[in-house]
Design an enzyme around this catalytic site. Structure first.
Site, PDB file in Angstrom:
ATOM      1  N   HIS A  79      32.633  46.163  36.981  1.00  0.00           N
ATOM      2  CA  HIS A  79      32.752  44.750  37.345  1.00  0.00           C
ATOM      3  C   HIS A  79      31.346  44.177  37.268  1.00  0.00           C
ATOM      4  O   HIS A  79      30.647  44.069  38.267  1.00  0.00           O
ATOM      5  CB  HIS A  79      33.322  44.632  38.759  1.00  0.00           C
ATOM      6  N   VAL A  94      36.789  44.993  47.866  1.00  0.00           N
ATOM      7  CA  VAL A  94      36.502  43.853  46.986  1.00  0.00           C
ATOM      8  C   VAL A  94      35.063  43.362  47.150  1.00  0.00           C
ATOM      9  O   VAL A  94      34.628  42.449  46.458  1.00  0.00           O
ATOM     10  CB  VAL A  94      37.497  42.688  47.207  1.00  0.00           C
TER      11      VAL A  94
END
Length: 316
Positions: free
Chosen positions: A182, A125
């Site tokens: 992202h 992440v």
């Protein structure tokens, strides 16, 4: 033998992820690690004291790690490792501004994961997400299906929330999807989005959809600008924890994640945001979603944008 999950990094993101994973009560043990002496042990003690109130049995263990791999024996045998370690963004920073700093951190973490939890599924992440996922796979040398990144779950959740708020409908009646990277080449997918089963394009004007697409793309920056110190962690931790749960339960749930793409959509050899079936070995398969021509073109563009950057991280 009980399930064990490790969360690397005890900042807001890591500690919230550890809390969610513990409260699911599907793991025997949640390990939380950090380089700050005592911090993970303090968080673990606090979380364990909430067990009687929240009614879960999962044991939380805190481990301080050192620059030369000290402490990592505490993660031994983990089924899942969630890597949250790295610096968060400050206002005005892009995710790419973190590349060099976080690459060093993620590489060191990934090498220790390979040493002590060689059979783990790794969920990355740390930002910039697509590049750090590629780096973690290179550093661990794990099969690519066992290294994946959390991004699409979060971006999709943001898109759904914005649509629900704009239309003043329950969020559970909204289904959206985001693919791609992202970051700047994120690809929200209106053609696969619906409200109460009706296509999004039938219930919302194109201009408003485009506004929400842009807001979704800048969703993280909007939170960072408001917080002024640190970045989002409630929604990101919810997304990462759900992915870890799907691995632990071998659920086969289809989720938008950053996964290795090898021929799907006519794209090969890159980590990219796509839908995938998640199970005990990480990505069981990439699911090819029907995209319209513009969406497919945008996904291919995203793949080329991240491909170049992912090639760069190999030497970091």
């Amino acid at each position: 033998m009980g399930k064990k999950v490790t969360v690397v990094g005890a900042g807001f993101y890591g500690s919230t992820t550890a809390q969610r994973l513990a409260e699911y009560d599907v793991f025997d043990t949640v390990v939380i690690t950090d380089i700050i002496e005592g911090k993970p042990a303090g968080i673990a003690l606090d979380l364990n004291q909430s067990r009687a109130v929240e009614g879960f049995e999962t044991k939380v263990v805190g481990v301080t790690t050192g620059p030369n791999g000290e402490g990592y024996e505490g993660i031994e045998g983990s089924d899942v490792v969630v890597i949250t370690a790295g610096l968060p963004r400050k206002p005005g920073m892009s995710r790419m501004d973190l590349l060099e700093t976080n690459a060093k951190i993620v590489r060191q973490v990934a090498e220790n994961v390979a040493k002590y939890a060689p059979n783990a599924v790794v969920i990355v992440v740390s930002n910039p997400l697509d590049e750090m996922t590629a780096l973690a796979q290179i550093a661990t040398q794990f099969p690519r299906n066992r290294v994946l990144g959390q991004a699409g779950m979060l971006d999709t959740a943001r898109f759904s929330n914005f649509v629900a708020e704009a239309l003043q409908v329950p969020v559970k009646s909204v289904k959206t999807l985001t693919l791609g990277s992202h970051g700047d080449t994120m690809v929200p997918v209106p053609s696969q989005s619906s409200v109460n089963g009706k296509p999004l394009r039938e219930v919302m004007p194109a201009e408003q959809i485009e506004d929400l697409v842009v807001r979704t793309r800048n969703g993280g920056a909007e939170v960072v600008a408001l917080l002024k110190t640190g970045s989002a962690y409630y929604a990101p931790s919810a997304a990462a924890a759900r992915m870890a749960k799907a691995v632990a339960e071998d659920s086969g749930e289809v989720m938008p994640v950053c996964a290795w793409v090898d021929g799907e959509y006519g794209i090969s050899g890159v980590y990219l945001g796509v839908e995938a079936e998640i199970g005990a070995q990480g990505v069981k398969r990439v699911v090819e979603t029907d995209l319209d021509a513009d969406e497919l073109a945008a996904l291919k563009e995203a793949a080329e944008a991240v491909r170049a950057k992912q090639a760069d991280v190999a030497s970091m």
